[in-house]
Structure formats: C-alpha cells, structure tokens
Enzyme design. Structure first.
Site, mmCIF file in Angstrom:
data_model
loop_
_atom_site.group_PDB
_atom_site.id
_atom_site.type_symbol
_atom_site.label_atom_id
_atom_site.label_comp_id
_atom_site.label_asym_id
_atom_site.label_seq_id
_atom_site.Cartn_x
_atom_site.Cartn_y
_atom_site.Cartn_z
ATOM 1 N N HIS A 167 1.016 -1.300 -0.112
ATOM 2 C CA HIS A 167 -0.098 0.041 0.100
ATOM 3 C C HIS A 167 0.816 1.444 -0.054
ATOM 4 O O HIS A 167 1.883 1.215 0.573
ATOM 5 C CB HIS A 167 -0.981 0.193 1.182
ATOM 6 C CG HIS A 167 -1.953 0.795 1.130
ATOM 7 N ND1 HIS A 167 -1.869 2.330 1.301
ATOM 8 C CD2 HIS A 167 -3.160 0.885 0.612
ATOM 9 C CE1 HIS A 167 -3.206 2.863 1.421
ATOM 10 N NE2 HIS A 167 -3.941 2.043 0.877
ATOM 11 N N ASP A 201 -7.935 -3.423 -1.321
ATOM 12 C CA ASP A 201 -8.272 -3.630 -2.685
ATOM 13 C C ASP A 201 -8.493 -5.115 -3.018
ATOM 14 O O ASP A 201 -9.210 -5.550 -3.815
ATOM 15 C CB ASP A 201 -7.521 -2.583 -3.541
ATOM 16 C CG ASP A 201 -7.553 -1.423 -3.164
ATOM 17 O OD1 ASP A 201 -8.694 -0.807 -2.913
ATOM 18 O OD2 ASP A 201 -6.414 -0.841 -2.961
#
Length: 428
Positions: free
Chosen positions: A307, A364
């Site tokens: 991330h 995600d």
C-alpha cells in the site's frame, strides 16, 4: 515559548512555528514563508510531505498500521458498528445515540426518492458508458434539482443537504449498475436497512422475489465502513479544494467521484480483477506470476499487494480477509478467477520476498474478491468504493466549510521560457 523551526536561505535565517497534533504529529507552519522570504516557496510534488489542512476526522499511521475515525479504531468500528453509525460519526463527530441514529436513518429514507427526470438523464447514456462517469454526472446533475446553495452557517440546512445525498446516492449507484445490465431501475424499499436496500436495488430481478443473504449484508456493511474515509487522499483533497471555492456539496462530491475513478486510487480493486483475468488467460500459473513480480526487469506488477501509505500492513485487509473467507464459504462459488486469487494470497503470505518487504494483500485485493463473488461487475467496483467513501467526503467538505478555510491555490516552480519577444508569422 513555543518551539520554532529555523530555515536558512542564502545566509539569512527565518523562524516558523512548530505545530503538534493530538497524536503528536509535528508540522512546520509555513503559511508566511513566501511573504517573509520575498517569494520563496516549497516544492513537494504530490504533496507527500505537505499538510493542506488541520482535520479532526481521521487519523492514519502508515508505519504502525493504525486507522481511526474520530478516535475510534477501525477494528472496533467494523466489529461493533454499522455503516450508518460510522457515517454519522464521521460527519458529525460523535457516535449517535439510538434516538439520533433512528432520526438519521428515517430522514435518509425520507430523502431517498430521486426525481424522475434523473431517469431521462441516465437514459441518455449508452450502455457502454463507464458507471463511474455516469455516477459523477448524475451526482452533479442533482444540483439542477436543488439549485440553492447550502447555508453553511445553518446546522439545519447543512443536515438537510447531508441526508438528501445520503438518501439519493445509493439509488444512483444501483441505477448505474442496472443501466449497464439493461434492467429496470428500482426505487428501493423503505422497510429495509441502508445496506439491505442497496443490495435489493442492485440485484432484484423483475420476475422474482429477492432474498437477502445475511453474510453478504455483513460483508458489504464492513466494506463500506472500511472505505468510509482515509484522511487526505486524492479524492478527499479534491472534494475539499473544489468546495473551497464555495462550490456546492453535490458538485464537490462529483469532483471526488472523478478523482476516485483513477486506477491509482479507487480503481485499484478493478485493476486486481483485471490482473487475475490476465493470469487466467495465460494459463493460471500463479508461481510464474509471483516470479515475474520479483523480477525487477519484468514490467509486470502484482496489483492488490502492499500500500502507498501503509508500510507495515493494511489494518483494513485483516478485517476484510475474514469477510472474504465467509462470503466464499457461504456462496460456494466455483470460479477460476477466485481460485487464482486465493493461490496468489497463499503464496505471498509464505514467500520470504514478500514477507520481508511487507507486501501483504491489501483491502483492494480482498474487496475485489468479495464483489466478484457477489456478482457485482468489475466496472462497478469503484462505484461501490464511492458508496462507502460518501460519508467521508461529506465530513471533509463540511469540516472545510465550517472552518472557513481559504480557497485552495497551490504555487508552482516555473521552469518554462523566460521573456521572448513576439515575432509576426512571416518572421517565424
């Protein structure tokens, strides 16, 4: 005497205040830098080291993997609260009492009807239109039906605008999907809760009853909570800077939707599924693609791992992994794409290369898996992200307006041509 930061420029020293946030974050207050120094500015592409505002909404510590809304940990909120409670918390600053929550929900339902002329607008879009483009357009179009500016000095006027968009937005979300699929548009059911109603509006077939699945309701509720806000990200900053011109709430939200559309922001979960599809088309060999991801000379990038902000782990991913396992277990979906996803997840969690670099599956990765299992088309993934992010955008807009922040106007370092004398066309 408060602490100061000293900056030396061309032999001259300038002092600027040091500000300390409630979580001991330290910032140098440079708002007088340009005037004090006769024109010197800072240069920070992407604003990675620049605070654009003070905010009391969301705290994020990427190094420690901490995410809190108004002081409450994301882990506790996902476990103990529902989405409307979290929305109320983000927007108004405190968890609601039962009476406040009941009124909030009732007022949202009261404002859920969308003017039938909006149907004419959505009918004008071709089926090939991306749902995010449609959603942004419809959200901006609401301004035509509610043209008066929000009186930000009135709590009542602010509240009415908030429940209005909270009521209508899920309808627009569902319509975007049904338009794409050629299904009749559904106005929902006031007897259902917020999340249940979203699912029914999206999935009810006109020729059969819709049966609610508690596992899916719980998973979507958690997904919406986990996506509800994420500090000063691209779309939140866009909403704030659009609203700083005193643009209305609906068009400010539409600008945030457009920012979220990008594959480097909200489009990441769609990119995950597109990657999985590509792996499937190439034979589904996960080990081959794990090797490609580790090869610095290979352009392939493993989507949904690591991330930009979280340098350790994404706390949201831990929560939603459990929900993903429950959804897949409950639905018993047989899907080679999901099998590839589970294979990549297992290998990444055991591969020393990924473990050492803390490249764990992020939110995600798991949200894409859940949406796929639920039957939500891949082009709708970012729309679902927008549904979750709505209260965060509203909270950011409301905070910015109530604090009377100045219009956003970044500076630049000019690197173009210096003065050139104009030549007529016959001399060029």
């Amino acid at each position: 005497m408060s602490e100061k930061a000293t900056i030396e420029i061309k032999g001259k020293k300038y002092e600027f205040p040091l500000l300390v946030g409630s979580e001991n974050e330290v910032a140098i207050d440079i708002k007088t830098l340009r005037s004090d120094t006769g024109g010197v500015i800072t240069l920070d592409p992407g604003y990675k080291n620049t605070g654009s505002c003070e905010s009391s909404i969301t705290f994020l510590d990427g190094e420690k993997g901490i995410l809190r809304y108004r002081g409450y940990s994301i882990e506790e909120l996902a476990e103990k609260a529902d989405f409307l409670e979290v929305a109320y918390l983000l927007i108004f600053g405190e968890l609601p009492t039962q009476e406040q929550l009941d009124k909030f929900e009732a007022d949202i339902k009261e404002n859920s009807l969308v003017d039938d002329d909006i149907r004419k607008i959505i009918d004008a879009f071709p089926k090939s239109a991306h749902p995010m483009g449609v959603l942004s357009s419809l959200t901006a179009a609401l301004t035509a039906f509610y043209p008066r500016s929000v009186d930000v000095t009135s709590e009542e006027a602010m509240y009415k605008s908030i429940v209005r968009i909270m009521g209508k937005f899920p309808v627009l979300v569902a319509w975007c999907m049904r338009k794409k699929q050629g299904l009749p548009l559904d106005y929902g059911d006031d007897n259902l809760g917020y999340v249940e109603n979203v699912l029914k509006m999206m999935f009810k077939n006109p020729n059969r009853d819709y049966e609610q699945n508690p596992v899916l309701i719980d998973a979507l509720d958690k997904l919406l909570i986990l996506h509800a806000d994420h500090e000063q990200n691209c779309s939140a900053s866009t909403v704030r800077i659009t609203g700083s011109s005193h643009a209305g709430l609906f068009v400010s939200l539409a600008s945030g939707i457009s920012a979220l559309w990008g594959p480097l922001h909200g489009g990441a979960n769609q990119a995950v599924l597109e990657m999985l599809e590509a792996i499937k088309e190439d034979g589904g060999d996960t080990k081959k693609y794990m090797a490609k991801a580790k090869d610095k000379n290979d352009p392939f990038r493993l989507m949904g791992f690591g991330h930009r902000v979280y340098k350790n782990f994404d706390p949201r991913a831990r929560i939603i992994k459990k929900a993903a396992d429950e959804v897949l277990g409950d639905l018993g979906v047989e899907d080679p794409i999901l099998d590839i996803a589970k294979g990549l997840e297992k290998e990444a969690l055991q591969d020393q290369y990924f473990v050492d670099r803390k490249l764990y599956p992020n939110v995600d990765f798991y949200s894409g898996i859940i949406y796929r299992a639920m039957g939500i088309p891949v082009e709708m993934f970012t729309v679902m992200f927008a549904l979750g992010r709505l209260p965060g955008w509203i909270a950011q807009w409301r905070e910015m307006r109530m604090r009377k922040e100045p219009i956003g106007r970044p500076r630049q370092l000019y690197t173009g041509a210096t003065y050139r004398e104009f030549k007529t066309i016959d001399k060029r």
